[in-house]
Write a protein that holds these residues in place. Structure first.
Motif, PDB file in Angstrom:
ATOM      1  N   CYS A   1      21.776   7.208  31.098  1.00 45.91           N
ATOM      2  CA  CYS A   1      22.428   5.956  31.465  1.00 45.91           C
ATOM      3  C   CYS A   1      23.947   6.140  31.502  1.00 45.91           C
ATOM      4  O   CYS A   1      24.485   7.107  30.964  1.00 45.91           O
ATOM      5  CB  CYS A   1      22.052   4.845  30.488  1.00 45.91           C
ATOM      6  SG  CYS A   1      22.733   5.054  28.824  1.00 45.91           S
ATOM      7  N   TYR A   2      24.599   5.216  32.130  1.00 50.31           N
ATOM      8  CA  TYR A   2      26.047   5.306  32.305  1.00 50.31           C
ATOM      9  C   TYR A   2      26.765   5.305  30.952  1.00 50.31           C
ATOM     10  O   TYR A   2      27.725   6.040  30.750  1.00 50.31           O
ATOM     11  CB  TYR A   2      26.528   4.127  33.146  1.00 50.31           C
ATOM     12  CG  TYR A   2      27.985   4.191  33.506  1.00 50.31           C
ATOM     13  CD1 TYR A   2      28.418   4.911  34.617  1.00 50.31           C
ATOM     14  CD2 TYR A   2      28.943   3.535  32.728  1.00 50.31           C
ATOM     15  CE1 TYR A   2      29.763   4.984  34.944  1.00 50.31           C
ATOM     16  CE2 TYR A   2      30.287   3.600  33.050  1.00 50.31           C
ATOM     17  CZ  TYR A   2      30.693   4.324  34.160  1.00 50.31           C
ATOM     18  OH  TYR A   2      32.027   4.384  34.470  1.00 50.31           O
ATOM     19  N   ASN A   3      26.285   4.493  30.032  1.00 51.76           N
ATOM     20  CA  ASN A   3      26.940   4.374  28.724  1.00 51.76           C
ATOM     21  C   ASN A   3      26.867   5.685  27.942  1.00 51.76           C
ATOM     22  O   ASN A   3      27.871   6.148  27.385  1.00 51.76           O
ATOM     23  CB  ASN A   3      26.287   3.250  27.913  1.00 51.76           C
ATOM     24  CG  ASN A   3      27.005   3.021  26.597  1.00 51.76           C
ATOM     25  OD1 ASN A   3      28.207   2.789  26.567  1.00 51.76           O
ATOM     26  ND2 ASN A   3      26.259   3.086  25.497  1.00 51.76           N
ATOM     27  N   CYS A   4      25.702   6.312  27.917  1.00 52.99           N
ATOM     28  CA  CYS A   4      25.555   7.575  27.186  1.00 52.99           C
ATOM     29  C   CYS A   4      26.365   8.690  27.849  1.00 52.99           C
ATOM     30  O   CYS A   4      26.962   9.532  27.166  1.00 52.99           O
ATOM     31  CB  CYS A   4      24.082   7.978  27.120  1.00 52.99           C
ATOM     32  SG  CYS A   4      23.108   6.977  25.959  1.00 52.99           S
ATOM     33  N   ARG A   5      26.391   8.694  29.162  1.00 55.02           N
ATOM     34  CA  ARG A   5      27.102   9.754  29.888  1.00 55.02           C
ATOM     35  C   ARG A   5      28.601   9.669  29.690  1.00 55.02           C
ATOM     36  O   ARG A   5      29.289  10.686  29.615  1.00 55.02           O
ATOM     37  CB  ARG A   5      26.767   9.670  31.384  1.00 55.02           C
ATOM     38  CG  ARG A   5      27.353  10.811  32.176  1.00 55.02           C
ATOM     39  CD  ARG A   5      26.849  10.795  33.596  1.00 55.02           C
ATOM     40  NE  ARG A   5      27.566   9.867  34.449  1.00 55.02           N
ATOM     41  CZ  ARG A   5      28.760  10.100  34.987  1.00 55.02           C
ATOM     42  NH1 ARG A   5      29.391  11.227  34.716  1.00 55.02           N
ATOM     43  NH2 ARG A   5      29.331   9.224  35.781  1.00 55.02           N
ATOM     44  N   ARG A   6      29.110   8.442  29.583  1.00 56.96           N
ATOM     45  CA  ARG A   6      30.560   8.270  29.505  1.00 56.96           C
ATOM     46  C   ARG A   6      31.102   8.114  28.082  1.00 56.96           C
ATOM     47  O   ARG A   6      32.287   8.341  27.856  1.00 56.96           O
ATOM     48  CB  ARG A   6      30.966   7.044  30.323  1.00 56.96           C
ATOM     49  CG  ARG A   6      30.907   7.262  31.840  1.00 56.96           C
ATOM     50  CD  ARG A   6      31.844   8.381  32.253  1.00 56.96           C
ATOM     51  NE  ARG A   6      31.985   8.521  33.684  1.00 56.96           N
ATOM     52  CZ  ARG A   6      32.938   7.960  34.418  1.00 56.96           C
ATOM     53  NH1 ARG A   6      33.846   7.207  33.833  1.00 56.96           N
ATOM     54  NH2 ARG A   6      32.995   8.164  35.715  1.00 56.96           N
TER      55      ARG A   6
END
Length: 213
Positions: free
Chosen positions: A59-64
């Protein structure tokens, strides 16, 4: 007629079965994609562009934020400079393309997974310490090349100055080194006879008078 009808029925049934199977496969793929969850936090949904480029569901949150070190990206230029990878090594890696927001006139950027870049680099140089050692070696070699190039330029400049001084010595000799070469004697006075004569140096124009007896 009965046989033909039976054959037609069988073909229609097979075609129908294939269509159903294909539809089922597409439906299954769509369902799988829509139900995919982040491999870290297990939340529903994922970064589609990241998945299309690297095949990873995150997900975007984990990646960033939470797992940025594992999923962080790096540009081609930085990867080659900071991790000393060649263009051939980079070509083997998957990448994600992105338009250059800072320089609109430039082409699209290629972004690579930093973890994969580091893995290849450390495979070449051993570890991070080995990578730094290789950087220092290359920097030292670069400085030595610059010093040699500067010495070469200085030597050529000195040779040019020497050649210039040599030309000046040839055409403008110093007075102490010059030996006068006098031409034929002339009368000191053209209006009246005189025993005084003049000799003139044919090179520097120096004149001297003498009296003939």
């Amino acid at each position: 007629a009965s046989a033909a009808s039976s054959t037609s029925s069988s073909s229609s049934s097979a075609s129908s079965s294939s269509s159903v199977a294909a539809a089922g496969s597409l439906s299954s793929s769509a369902s799988s994609a829509s139900s995919a969850s982040c491999e870290k936090c297990r939340s529903m949904g994922y970064d589609k562009k990241y998945h299309e480029a690297f095949g990873v569901y995150v997900c975007y949150n984990c990646r960033r934020t939470q797992h940025a070190a594992e999923y962080d990206l790096i540009t081609l230029t930085r990867a080659k400079k900071e991790y000393l990878l060649t263009a051939g090594e980079m070509a083997k890696l998957k990448c994600m393309t992105k338009s250059n927001t800072k320089h609109s006139g430039f082409g699209t950027m290629k972004l690579y997974r930093l973890s994969e870049v580091r893995s290849i680099s450390f495979g070449k140089f051993g570890d991070e310490a080995g990578l730094e050692k290789e950087k220092q070696r290359r920097e030292l070699a670069r400085l030595e090349r610059n010093i040699l190039a500067e010495r070469k330029r200085a030597r050529k400049a000195a040779e040019a100055r020497d050649r210039e001084r040599g030309i000046l010595k040839t055409y403008v000799p110093k007075e102490k080194d010059h030996v006068h070469t006098f031409g034929p004697a002339e009368s000191a006075s053209s209006s009246s006879p005189s025993s005084l004569s003049i000799e003139r140096c044919t090179e520097c124009g120096f004149e001297r008078e003498f009296e003939e007896f």
